[in-house]
Scaffold this motif. Structure first.
Motif, mmCIF file in Angstrom:
data_model
loop_
_atom_site.group_PDB
_atom_site.id
_atom_site.type_symbol
_atom_site.label_atom_id
_atom_site.label_comp_id
_atom_site.label_asym_id
_atom_site.label_seq_id
_atom_site.Cartn_x
_atom_site.Cartn_y
_atom_site.Cartn_z
ATOM 1 N N GLN A 44 0.832 -1.200 0.000
ATOM 2 C CA GLN A 44 0.000 0.000 0.000
ATOM 3 C C GLN A 44 0.869 1.254 0.000
ATOM 4 O OE1 GLN A 44 -1.847 1.069 3.587
ATOM 5 N NE2 GLN A 44 -3.596 2.133 2.623
ATOM 6 N N ALA A 45 1.929 1.258 0.818
ATOM 7 C CA ALA A 45 2.812 2.422 0.882
ATOM 8 C C ALA A 45 3.485 2.682 -0.470
ATOM 9 C CB ALA A 45 3.852 2.219 1.975
ATOM 10 N N VAL A 46 3.856 1.630 -1.166
ATOM 11 C CA VAL A 46 4.498 1.777 -2.481
ATOM 12 C C VAL A 46 3.535 2.413 -3.471
ATOM 13 C CG1 VAL A 46 5.442 0.509 -4.445
ATOM 14 C CG2 VAL A 46 6.153 -0.058 -2.118
ATOM 15 N N THR A 47 2.243 1.964 -3.428
ATOM 16 C CA THR A 47 1.260 2.547 -4.353
ATOM 17 C C THR A 47 1.085 4.021 -4.064
ATOM 18 O OG1 THR A 47 -0.586 1.942 -2.893
ATOM 19 C CG2 THR A 47 0.055 0.338 -4.576
ATOM 20 N N ILE A 48 1.091 4.402 -2.786
ATOM 21 C CA ILE A 48 0.948 5.816 -2.438
ATOM 22 C C ILE A 48 2.174 6.605 -2.900
ATOM 23 C CG2 ILE A 48 0.820 7.430 -0.502
ATOM 24 C CD1 ILE A 48 -0.913 5.374 0.941
ATOM 25 N N VAL A 49 3.354 6.047 -2.705
ATOM 26 C CA VAL A 49 4.586 6.720 -3.136
ATOM 27 C C VAL A 49 4.578 6.911 -4.660
ATOM 28 C CG1 VAL A 49 7.079 6.448 -3.375
ATOM 29 C CG2 VAL A 49 5.973 6.020 -1.182
ATOM 30 N N ALA A 50 4.120 5.895 -5.355
ATOM 31 C CA ALA A 50 4.061 6.010 -6.821
ATOM 32 C C ALA A 50 3.107 7.096 -7.230
ATOM 33 C CB ALA A 50 3.620 4.659 -7.416
ATOM 34 N N ALA A 51 1.945 7.193 -6.554
ATOM 35 C CA ALA A 51 0.975 8.246 -6.878
ATOM 36 C C ALA A 51 1.566 9.628 -6.607
ATOM 37 C CB ALA A 51 -0.301 8.026 -6.060
ATOM 38 N N ILE A 52 2.285 9.765 -5.487
ATOM 39 C CA ILE A 52 2.896 11.054 -5.157
ATOM 40 C C ILE A 52 3.957 11.413 -6.193
ATOM 41 C CG2 ILE A 52 4.325 12.235 -3.440
ATOM 42 C CD1 ILE A 52 2.845 10.654 -1.283
ATOM 43 N N SER A 53 4.722 10.400 -6.608
ATOM 44 C CA SER A 53 5.763 10.654 -7.604
ATOM 45 C C SER A 53 5.156 11.165 -8.906
ATOM 46 C CB SER A 53 6.558 9.382 -7.857
ATOM 47 O OG SER A 53 7.563 9.609 -8.825
ATOM 48 N N LEU A 54 4.012 10.582 -9.299
ATOM 49 C CA LEU A 54 3.333 11.045 -10.512
ATOM 50 C C LEU A 54 2.864 12.480 -10.323
ATOM 51 C CD1 LEU A 54 1.191 7.899 -11.467
ATOM 52 C CD2 LEU A 54 3.177 8.807 -12.677
ATOM 53 N N ALA A 55 2.330 12.796 -9.128
ATOM 54 C CA ALA A 55 1.869 14.156 -8.876
ATOM 55 C C ALA A 55 3.038 15.152 -8.910
ATOM 56 C CB ALA A 55 1.146 14.221 -7.544
ATOM 57 N N ALA A 61 9.039 20.698 -16.098
ATOM 58 C CA ALA A 61 10.252 21.408 -15.699
ATOM 59 C C ALA A 61 10.016 22.355 -14.534
ATOM 60 C CB ALA A 61 10.821 22.187 -16.883
ATOM 61 N N HIS A 62 8.798 22.715 -14.366
ATOM 62 C CA HIS A 62 8.486 23.640 -13.276
ATOM 63 C C HIS A 62 7.864 22.880 -12.087
ATOM 64 C CE1 HIS A 62 9.239 27.019 -16.015
ATOM 65 N NE2 HIS A 62 8.491 26.389 -16.949
ATOM 66 N N SER A 63 8.357 21.711 -11.830
ATOM 67 C CA SER A 63 7.772 20.899 -10.747
ATOM 68 C C SER A 63 7.959 21.574 -9.394
ATOM 69 C CB SER A 63 8.438 19.514 -10.713
ATOM 70 O OG SER A 63 9.821 19.664 -10.460
ATOM 71 N N GLU A 64 6.879 21.475 -8.640
ATOM 72 C CA GLU A 64 6.920 22.009 -7.287
ATOM 73 C C GLU A 64 6.667 20.858 -6.315
ATOM 74 O OE1 GLU A 64 7.673 24.925 -6.248
ATOM 75 O OE2 GLU A 64 7.864 25.880 -8.231
ATOM 76 N N PRO A 65 7.588 20.541 -5.453
ATOM 77 C CA PRO A 65 7.454 19.379 -4.558
ATOM 78 C C PRO A 65 6.514 19.621 -3.369
ATOM 79 C CG PRO A 65 9.482 20.541 -4.077
ATOM 80 C CD PRO A 65 8.884 21.256 -5.259
ATOM 81 N N LEU A 66 5.947 20.842 -3.279
ATOM 82 C CA LEU A 66 5.144 21.139 -2.088
ATOM 83 C C LEU A 66 3.938 20.215 -1.978
ATOM 84 C CD1 LEU A 66 4.687 22.952 0.345
ATOM 85 C CD2 LEU A 66 3.441 24.564 -1.155
ATOM 86 N N LEU A 67 3.261 20.011 -3.116
ATOM 87 C CA LEU A 67 2.077 19.151 -3.090
ATOM 88 C C LEU A 67 2.459 17.723 -2.692
ATOM 89 C CD1 LEU A 67 -0.921 18.633 -3.597
ATOM 90 C CD2 LEU A 67 -0.382 18.269 -6.023
ATOM 91 N N ALA A 68 3.547 17.233 -3.289
ATOM 92 C CA ALA A 68 3.974 15.863 -2.989
ATOM 93 C C ALA A 68 4.372 15.730 -1.525
ATOM 94 C CB ALA A 68 5.145 15.486 -3.895
ATOM 95 N N ILE A 69 5.098 16.766 -1.030
ATOM 96 C CA ILE A 69 5.530 16.695 0.371
ATOM 97 C C ILE A 69 4.322 16.746 1.303
ATOM 98 C CG2 ILE A 69 6.819 17.925 2.162
ATOM 99 C CD1 ILE A 69 8.805 18.768 -0.046
ATOM 100 N N ALA A 70 3.325 17.572 0.937
ATOM 101 C CA ALA A 70 2.116 17.662 1.762
ATOM 102 C C ALA A 70 1.384 16.329 1.785
ATOM 103 C CB ALA A 70 1.215 18.773 1.223
ATOM 104 N N MET A 71 1.328 15.668 0.593
ATOM 105 C CA MET A 71 0.663 14.369 0.537
ATOM 106 C C MET A 71 1.422 13.330 1.382
ATOM 107 S SD MET A 71 -0.469 14.205 -3.484
ATOM 108 C CE MET A 71 -1.136 12.597 -3.299
ATOM 109 N N ASN A 78 -1.036 9.516 8.929
ATOM 110 C CA ASN A 78 -2.001 8.410 8.964
ATOM 111 C C ASN A 78 -1.315 7.108 9.409
ATOM 112 O OD1 ASN A 78 -4.622 7.153 8.364
ATOM 113 N ND2 ASN A 78 -3.485 6.157 6.722
ATOM 114 N N GLY A 79 -0.102 6.879 8.836
ATOM 115 C CA GLY A 79 0.628 5.658 9.237
ATOM 116 C C GLY A 79 1.083 5.710 10.681
#
Length: 696
Positions: A44-55, A61-71, A78-79
């Protein structure tokens, strides 16, 4: 796509957890199930990490990690919250999340052309968020654990309270039941407080004492119930016992409210508190007045029965003495008459007198024996006796009776029977005499056979003898009746054969007194078989074996142990007898003997003549006026310088009379009626052979 991955991971983890629960209910291995669920948590954790990586990468090129870090922060929180429930799964999740951030920042720094300062700032922000997540998770878990402990404590307290309430209800139910039992019990129940006053009584108390509940409560039991005749020592003992914390049980005399007295049996138990002091006393009391009255009546009945037994014994002793005294004259005179010249008719008359007198004498002896057996006063006198002589002598006495009826009489003693045994041979002979005498009486033709054997019961021998006849037999329905006193198998038997029906009764009672029994088997017209079992004792090795002298009495020199004889050709015989007929009979018996006979009419005269004449032999009656024979014997033993032999000649035939005579100093004991042969047997032992007299 990210949403699909997250939902798919959640569904997979949910299914794995439900499957783990079902396997746990079926008894699955807990460590293996934990590994299984940790694996599903990692997926389950891997699936969540993969989803965050896609986000993260969706901004190009203008990726912002804030959303991923918040997720990641959200899922990490939760864990972390699940940490108290399944620490392994929570650690797997959080480890994967932390590793994902590190990998993402490393890839961004190495692959993507990114400003180093900006990258460092993002990494530092991620660490701050991670630390915040750690603090938050720690606080939440601590609060959860505290709440869980509080909840557990509350649950335990609630369970304890429920258990206490349940026990209280049970005790209340039990107390109610006990109260109902005490209230409706037949025995009086009293509860006394620590001050010694009554707190509670039941209905039975009021019924027994007459005092109501209100009258009893608050008063001292003794002041309320003690009677003027109550034993104060018992009351003091009760108080002392209760103060010592012990249970008291006893009987006390109480007084009813209306004034009459009654007895109670009280059982008082002190109840000790936690401090060791007496909190109360529970008394259970029962009215035993009727029981005591019954016991007193039984005691009075027992004393009356003992008085009746003593009166019966005194009556039998008196009647025995009064009947034997004239019987001595009847038999003595008929014996003397038979020695004179008589014609056939006169001889028949004399024989009839003798037979009737002996029959009457036998009846008297049977009744005396029966009375002694009933009163358990028949004392056995075990001696070492010769078995062959015991049986042969008895058969020899009965042989003449058998020959008169032309009935054969034989005795067969088995070779296994020991020569010597320890027992009362006189009573054994009495049993044998009764059984064989009966067999001869009821046998018209044929044979009476006596067979003697000996068995072993552990170490003690069991003497067994059978008496078999070919007589009239006994109906089977009447076999139990023949041992009843004054009873025979048929009423016509008494008229045809005579007898009192006491012989078999006495025989069985004598056998029972020797721990034995008598069995009977019979067939009408064929004969009867009596079998006797007697439990005797073996002869002790330390007891010297001596043949028992069958003479009517023994006169033994206490120094030599041999029969004593006197030096004179003529013996001096003094007869102390108050009955005129008996004096005449003895004078006639001794008329042809070389003796000098003198008479004394009472015990005092016997003492005086003994001192004057120095007789060799004194025949001493027990019952005489002025002084009885026992006192006369004691005085003669005390005063006479030359001691005579003294032989009791009395109508008192009890064993106790024999013992009393011997204890008084007499040397022998003869009972009336006395035959001439018995009297001459005594004199024969004193015929001169040696110049020897006992000095005393």
């Amino acid at each position: 796509m990210a949403a699909v991955l997250v939902i798919a991971g959640d569904i997979l983890d949910h299914l794995c957890l439900r499957s783990a629960l079902r396997m746990l209910d079926r008894g699955g291995d807990l460590p293996r199930l934990k590994l299984f669920t940790m694996l599903s948590a990692g997926v389950q954790a891997v699936t969540i990490v993969a989803a965050i990586s896609l986000a993260w990468d969706s901004f190009g090129a203008h990726s912002e990690p804030l959303l991923a870090i918040a997720m990641l922060t959200g899922v990490a929180v939760n864990g972390g919250v699940a940490l108290p429930f399944h620490s392994g799964a929570a650690i797997v999740r959080m480890g994967i999340y932390g590793a994902a951030i590190l990998v993402q920042f490393g890839a961004e720094f190495l692959v993507v052309d990114q400003d180093l300062t900006k990258t460092f700032a993002n990494f530092l922000g991620a660490l701050i968020l991670a630390y915040t997540v750690y603090l938050f998770t720690r606080a939440v878990n601590a609060n959860f654990l505290s709440s869980q402990a509080t909840t557990l404590e509350l649950m335990q307290q609630r369970q304890k309270l429920e258990r206490t309430n349940r026990e209280l209800k049970e005790k209340q139910i039990e107390a109610r039941k006990l109260a109902l039992v005490a209230q409706h019990a037949n025995d009086s129940v009293i509860i006394i407080n620590s001050d010694g006053l009554i707190d509670w009584v039941n209905n039975a108390f009021s019924e027994i004492t007459g005092y109501s509940f209100n009258e009893a409560v608050g008063t001292a039991p003794g002041a309320l119930l003690n009677a003027p005749d109550t034993d104060l020592d018992v009351v003091a003992h009760l108080a002392t016992t209760i103060l010592a914390g012990e249970t008291f049980r006893g009987e006390i005399l109480n007084q009813h409210k209306q004034g009459h007295q009654f007895w109670i049996e009280t059982n008082q138990v002190p109840v000790i508190g936690a401090d060791g002091e007496i909190e109360m006393v529970v008394a259970i009391e029962r009215d035993i007045s009727a029981m005591r009255q019954h016991a007193m009546e039984l005691e009075a009945a027992r004393e009356a029965a003992e008085d009746a037994t003593r009166a019966k014994s005194d009556f039998l002793a008196t009647m025995s003495h009064e009947i034997r005294t004239p019987m001595n004259g009847v038999l003595g005179m008929s014996d003397l008459l038979s020695q004179t010249t008589l014609n056939d008719e006169q001889n028949l008359f004399v024989q009839t007198i003798q037979t009737s007198a002996r029959t009457l004498l036998g009846l008297i002896n049977d009744i005396l024996d029966l009375s002694k057996l009933d009163a358990r006063r028949m004392e056995l006198s075990p001696v070492v006796f010769e078995v062959h002589a015991c049986f042969s002598d008895t058969i020899r006495l009965l042989r003449g009776q058998a020959q008169e009826k032309s009935v054969g009489l034989s005795v067969d003693i088995d070779g296994t029977v020991p020569r010597w045994l320890l027992g009362d041979d006189r009573r054994i002979q009495q049993i044998l005499f009764n059984l064989v005498g009966n067999a001869i009486k009821f046998t018209e033709t044929g044979q009476v056979t006596v067979r003697v054997t000996c068995e072993r019961n552990c170490k003690n021998p069991v003497l067994r003898f059978e008496v078999e006849d070919t007589g009239i037999g006994i109906p089977e329905a009447k076999l139990d009746k023949i041992f009843e006193r004054f009873s025979q198998a048929e009423a016509s038997t008494t008229r045809r054969f005579g007898g009192t029906g006491l012989g078999l009764t006495i025989a069985r009672m004598l056998a029972n007194a020797m721990d034995g029994e008598i069995l009977v088997r019979s067939e009408v017209g064929q004969g009867t078989l009596f079998t006797v079992f007697l439990h005797l004792d073996p002869v002790p090795s330390e007891v010297p074996i001596q043949e028992r002298n069958a003479a009517p009495m023994l006169l033994i020199d206490p120094k030599s142990g041999e029969p004593e004889h006197v030096s004179r050709d003529t013996l001096r015989v003094l007869v102390a007898e108050d009955n005129k007929v008996n004096r005449l009979v003895i004078a006639k018996f001794l008329k042809s003997m070389p003796v000098e006979v003198s008479f004394a009419h009472d015990g005092r005269e016997a003492v005086e003549r003994a001192l004057e004449q120095e007789p060799d032999l004194i025949f001493m009656d027990m019952s005489m006026p002025v002084m009885n024979g026992l006192d006369a014997t004691r005085e003669i033993r005390a005063k006479c310088p030359v001691q005579p032999r003294i032989v009791a000649l009395t109508a008192n035939a009890f064993e106790s009379d024999r013992d009393a005579c011997l204890a008084a100093g007499m040397d022998g004991f003869l009972t009336k009626p006395l035959s001439r042969a018995e009297l001459l047997a005594v004199l024969e032992k004193l015929q001169p052979r040696e110049n020897h007299r006992m000095q005393g």
